[in-house]
Motif scaffolding. Structure first.
Motif, PDB file in Angstrom:
ATOM      1  N   SER A 195     -16.977  19.403 -53.253  1.00  0.00           N
ATOM      2  CA  SER A 195     -16.491  18.347 -53.915  1.00  0.00           C
ATOM      3  C   SER A 195     -17.210  17.226 -54.612  1.00  0.00           C
ATOM      4  O   SER A 195     -16.933  16.456 -55.271  1.00  0.00           O
ATOM      5  CB  SER A 195     -15.257  17.660 -53.063  1.00  0.00           C
ATOM      6  N   HIS A 196     -18.687  17.127 -53.924  1.00  0.00           N
ATOM      7  CA  HIS A 196     -19.666  16.434 -54.473  1.00  0.00           C
ATOM      8  C   HIS A 196     -20.130  16.620 -55.917  1.00  0.00           C
ATOM      9  O   HIS A 196     -20.351  17.991 -56.118  1.00  0.00           O
ATOM     10  CB  HIS A 196     -20.880  16.374 -53.532  1.00  0.00           C
ATOM     11  N   SER A 254     -21.944  20.968 -58.393  1.00  0.00           N
ATOM     12  CA  SER A 254     -21.789  21.618 -59.468  1.00  0.00           C
ATOM     13  C   SER A 254     -22.930  21.845 -60.432  1.00  0.00           C
ATOM     14  O   SER A 254     -22.720  22.436 -61.365  1.00  0.00           O
ATOM     15  CB  SER A 254     -20.410  21.139 -60.174  1.00  0.00           C
ATOM     16  N   GLU A 289     -21.314  13.011 -47.811  1.00  0.00           N
ATOM     17  CA  GLU A 289     -19.812  13.018 -47.153  1.00  0.00           C
ATOM     18  C   GLU A 289     -19.556  11.585 -47.133  1.00  0.00           C
ATOM     19  O   GLU A 289     -20.502  10.516 -47.094  1.00  0.00           O
ATOM     20  CB  GLU A 289     -19.543  13.531 -45.865  1.00  0.00           C
TER      21      GLU A 289
END
Length: 430
Positions: A275-276, A280, A430
């Motif tokens: 998700s960070h 990607s 996180e």
């Protein structure tokens, strides 16, 4: 009105980047002149060996005597793209002494001797710009040094080496091992014949030192940066990361302590959640995530290496320095007023993923858990698989200091039931 007398530029180095700088200076000459307010003229090109045909460059400009070139006295700006410590350091210093400002892409030199070079530039009233030293075409140094000058930067987290990101991305997407991914990177031209500077983290560590110094207004040298390479990352590590909803990146991490009295700078492989935004970043691209008090979270993304991208950053600095030259001023110099303590790696606090090879028998998990507890490291999750007397134990911790984790691992290795520590990886983002 535009000044008709050109600003003279000396180019040190005419390899992949230098040749692109020369080409753009020639093909975009009119645009550069309009943006600067005066024409720029390539007055000399220093190379190791003459005789090679260099397209678009007048052979009469080419010399092997770089020292004489920077000492001419009529040079306004020296562009240094030869790399390394010497002779670059001596040449840059001589350029300042003889009245020229400097644009450099030399991360290794700036990480080691940036303070001395800034002092020399200031002593002679000249500029030292180096946007291209950290992330190729990505505007990063100028935003940190100027756009965020009124803000307080707390963390800089980034992928600053395209070679390692390509390799890790290939391992992630195809399941390839490290050597297989490295071989492909070499074949495609992303990795050098000797990839040590990239895969062992030296390149990223130099960039981390530069970024930390600018972000925290504190002198951070290369020796202050904790460095760990990525050659030990395995396909098994990626499988474990995927089970956690993560991937693995080689990260440069620069942080201010919560009490604001110290900073840390480190480079190492780490698991980050999918998700960070950095998760990607694919292929040979770079990206840097900046966290500050007022602006919040910012991300800078783009090609971090290569002739054209790096030349773009060099030319951006050249325009800025030439404008300053015309106006009789200089841009921002070194800002080290904060003079914060650079803390050792042992004080860094993060989460950890530890993979152990253990005996498959009762009581092993209890022994391992006891060791973690004795060293003040709290366990978040445990996953165990066993077969034929052998087992693997994967422990993910809560946040703990690096020193505590090191003590834990040392004690684990002394247990008769622990056959080996297969992998230790930090969990970030996180």
């Amino acid at each position: 009105m535009m000044r008709t007398r050109p600003l003279k530029v000396a180019l040190l180095g005419c390899g992949v980047v230098g040749s692109e700088v020369a080409r753009i200076m020639t093909t975009h000459a009119d645009d550069l002149a309009a943006r600067i307010g005066a024409p720029v003229e390539l007055a000399g090109v220093a190379v190791r060996r003459t005789g090679k045909v260099r397209e678009g460059i007048d052979p009469a400009l080419v010399t092997t005597d770089a020292t004489a070139l920077v000492k001419r006295g009529d040079i306004d700006v020296v562009v240094e793209v030869i790399g390394g410590i010497e002779p670059a350091r001596t040449l840059i210093t001589a350029a300042f002494e003889h009245g020229a400002s400097v644009v450099s892409a030399n991360k290794a030199l700036l990480a080691q001797d940036g303070a001395a070079l800034h002092a020399a530039a200031g002593e002679h009233g000249r500029d030292l710009y180096y946007e291209a030293a950290v992330a190729g075409a990505i505007p990063l140094i100028r935003p940190l040094r100027e756009s965020l000058a009124g803000d307080k930067v707390n963390r800089v987290l980034g992928i600053v080496n395209g070679t390692t990101n390509f390799i890790l991305d290939k391992m992630d997407s195809t399941g390839a091992g490290y050597q297989e991914a490295l071989d492909e990177a070499t074949a495609l031209g992303y990795a050098e014949a000797d990839p040590t500077a990239d895969v062992e983290g030296f390149d990223a560590a130099a960039k981390a030192a530069i970024l930390a110094g600018i972000a925290f207004h504190t002198r951070v040298r290369l020796d202050d940066v904790y460095r760990e390479g990525m050659t030990e990352v395995t396909a098994a590590d990626f499988r474990s990361a995927k089970e956690m909803g993560c991937t693995i990146k080689l990260l440069a991490i620069c942080e201010r302590s919560k009490d604001g009295t110290s900073v840390t700078a480190r480079v190492h492989p780490a698991m980050i959640p999918l998700s960070h935004p950095l998760a990607s970043v694919r292929g040979a691209y770079n990206a840097v995530f900046v966290e500050s008090d007022a602006a919040g979270q910012l991300m800078f993304y783009g090609p971090g290496a290569g002739g054209s991208p790096t030349a773009s950053a060099v030319l951006g600095d050249l325009v800025a320095v030439c404008r300053n030259r015309l106006n009789g001023t200089t841009g921002p110099g070194e800002s080290a007023y904060a003079d914060l303590t650079v803390s050792p790696m042992g004080e860094v606090v993060t989460r950890y993923h530890i993979s152990l090879d253990v005996a498959d028998k009762p009581g092993v998990l209890a022994q391992v858990a006891t060791v973690f507890a004795e060293h003040g490291v709290s366990i978040d999750t445990v996953r165990q698989q066993g077969k034929d007397g052998e087992a693997s134990l994967v422990v993910v911790t809560h946040r703990a200091s690096d020193a505590s984790l090191s003590g834990t691992v040392e004690a684990l290795r002394k247990l008769d039931t622990v056959r080996g520590v297969a992998s230790i990886m930090r969990v970030e983002g996180e």
